[in-house]
Design an enzyme around this catalytic site. Structure first.
Site, PDB file in Angstrom:
ATOM      1  N   VAL A 150      50.983  27.433  38.646  1.00 26.44           N
ATOM      2  CA  VAL A 150      50.381  28.415  39.544  1.00 26.44           C
ATOM      3  C   VAL A 150      51.376  28.674  40.670  1.00 26.44           C
ATOM      4  O   VAL A 150      51.843  27.740  41.328  1.00 26.44           O
ATOM      5  CB  VAL A 150      49.033  27.920  40.115  1.00 26.44           C
ATOM      6  CG1 VAL A 150      48.312  29.072  40.797  1.00 26.44           C
ATOM      7  CG2 VAL A 150      48.154  27.334  39.030  1.00 26.44           C
TER       8      VAL A 150
ATOM      9  N   HIS B  81      44.021  33.638  45.927  1.00 30.24           N
ATOM     10  CA  HIS B  81      43.771  33.256  44.539  1.00 30.24           C
ATOM     11  C   HIS B  81      44.384  31.893  44.215  1.00 30.24           C
ATOM     12  O   HIS B  81      43.775  31.056  43.546  1.00 30.24           O
ATOM     13  CB  HIS B  81      44.380  34.329  43.616  1.00 30.24           C
ATOM     14  CG  HIS B  81      43.590  34.571  42.382  1.00 30.24           C
ATOM     15  ND1 HIS B  81      42.802  35.678  42.198  1.00 30.24           N
ATOM     16  CD2 HIS B  81      43.452  33.844  41.261  1.00 30.24           C
ATOM     17  CE1 HIS B  81      42.205  35.623  41.029  1.00 30.24           C
ATOM     18  NE2 HIS B  81      42.595  34.516  40.441  1.00 30.24           N
TER      19      HIS B  81
HETATM   20  C1  DLZ Z   1      44.696  35.373  37.996  1.00 29.24           C
HETATM   21  C2  DLZ Z   1      45.832  34.401  38.035  1.00 29.24           C
HETATM   22  C3  DLZ Z   1      46.798  34.461  39.040  1.00 29.24           C
HETATM   23  C4  DLZ Z   1      46.752  35.475  40.150  1.00 29.24           C
HETATM   24  N1  DLZ Z   1      47.831  33.617  39.072  1.00 29.24           N
HETATM   25  C5  DLZ Z   1      47.935  32.668  38.096  1.00 29.24           C
HETATM   26  C6  DLZ Z   1      49.022  31.758  38.102  1.00 29.24           C
HETATM   27  O1  DLZ Z   1      49.939  31.787  38.944  1.00 29.24           O
HETATM   28  N2  DLZ Z   1      49.052  30.816  37.113  1.00 29.24           N
HETATM   29  C7  DLZ Z   1      48.083  30.711  36.153  1.00 29.24           C
HETATM   30  O2  DLZ Z   1      48.180  29.820  35.296  1.00 29.24           O
HETATM   31  N3  DLZ Z   1      47.051  31.579  36.133  1.00 29.24           N
HETATM   32  C8  DLZ Z   1      46.963  32.555  37.061  1.00 29.24           C
HETATM   33  N4  DLZ Z   1      45.927  33.446  37.039  1.00 29.24           N
HETATM   34  C9  DLZ Z   1      44.969  33.398  35.897  1.00 29.24           C
HETATM   35  C10 DLZ Z   1      43.806  32.404  36.086  1.00 29.24           C
HETATM   36  O3  DLZ Z   1      44.242  31.080  35.926  1.00 29.24           O
HETATM   37  C11 DLZ Z   1      42.705  32.683  35.034  1.00 29.24           C
HETATM   38  O4  DLZ Z   1      43.295  32.731  33.752  1.00 29.24           O
HETATM   39  C12 DLZ Z   1      41.973  33.992  35.282  1.00 29.24           C
HETATM   40  O5  DLZ Z   1      41.479  34.044  36.592  1.00 29.24           O
HETATM   41  C13 DLZ Z   1      40.813  34.169  34.276  1.00 29.24           C
HETATM   42  O6  DLZ Z   1      39.856  33.104  34.409  1.00 29.24           O
END
Ligand code: DLZ
Length: 158
Positions: free
Chosen positions: A90, A97
């Site tokens: 992430v 978020h």
């Molecule tokens: C939506 C989102 C965002 C903004 N950033 C990441 C990220 O940096 N890394 C990651 O693994 N997932 C991200 N997601 C997706 C969320 O984890 C998730 O898949 C969605 O919100 C759907 O539930």
């Protein structure tokens, strides 16, 4: 999280049990695939280095890190696994978020560890930018995947 003082791929090989009879589940998030692919490479390479056979490493993908909780929870229902590893990345953006996902995954995985009988290893990189994630997925600070593999073997033996 690693620091300049802690290299993620450095460990005492003598302290790692033999993994040749162990079975592992690995759940990988598809977001930031360059990073999570490198984490997965490190995890599999290190599990195999310590004896795990490829047929006993079961890999599943989920769309994003938030889905790692569900993926890991489903895997805990399989009595055949000795340990489960979640891998995700992430990267901080311009909205809150990042905080919600990181907190959600951390809490979800902690709950699984407290309520289920299989250890779930936390391979979530939570970084301020892409470079910090690269540094920790095979870059200058090692590979979080290596660390997760070692921790999974140790916890499987626990
Ligand atoms: C939506 C989102 C965002 C903004 N950033 C990441 C990220 O940096 N890394 C990651 O693994 N997932 C991200 N997601 C997706 C969320 O984890 C998730 O898949 C969605 O919100 C759907 O539930």
């Amino acid at each position: 999280m690693s620091t300049e003082l802690h290299h993620l791929s450095n460990y005492d090989e003598q302290s790692v049990p033999d993994a040749s009879n162990m079975c592992f589940g690995v759940v990988v998030a598809e977001w930031n695939p360059e990073i999570t692919g490198a984490l997965l490479d490190g995890t599999v390479r290190t599990l195999e280095k310590h004896g795990a056979i490829p047929e006993n490493i079961h890999i599943k993908t989920v769309p994003g890190s938030f889905e790692l909780i569900y993926g890991a929870q489903q895997m805990t229902k399989n009595d055949g696994f000795d340990a489960i590893i979640i891998l995700g990345s992430v990267i901080k953006g311009e909205t809150p978020h990042f905080d919600y996902i990181c907190q959600g995954v951390t809490y979800g995985i902690a709950r699984l560890n407290a309520s289920q009988n299989i250890p779930v290893i936390y391979g979530l990189l939570t970084t301020n930018n892409l470079q910090q994630a690269k540094d920790r997925s095979g870059g200058k600070l090692g590979n979080k995947g290596d660390e997760c593999a070692i921790d999974a073997i140790k916890m499987a033996k626990f």
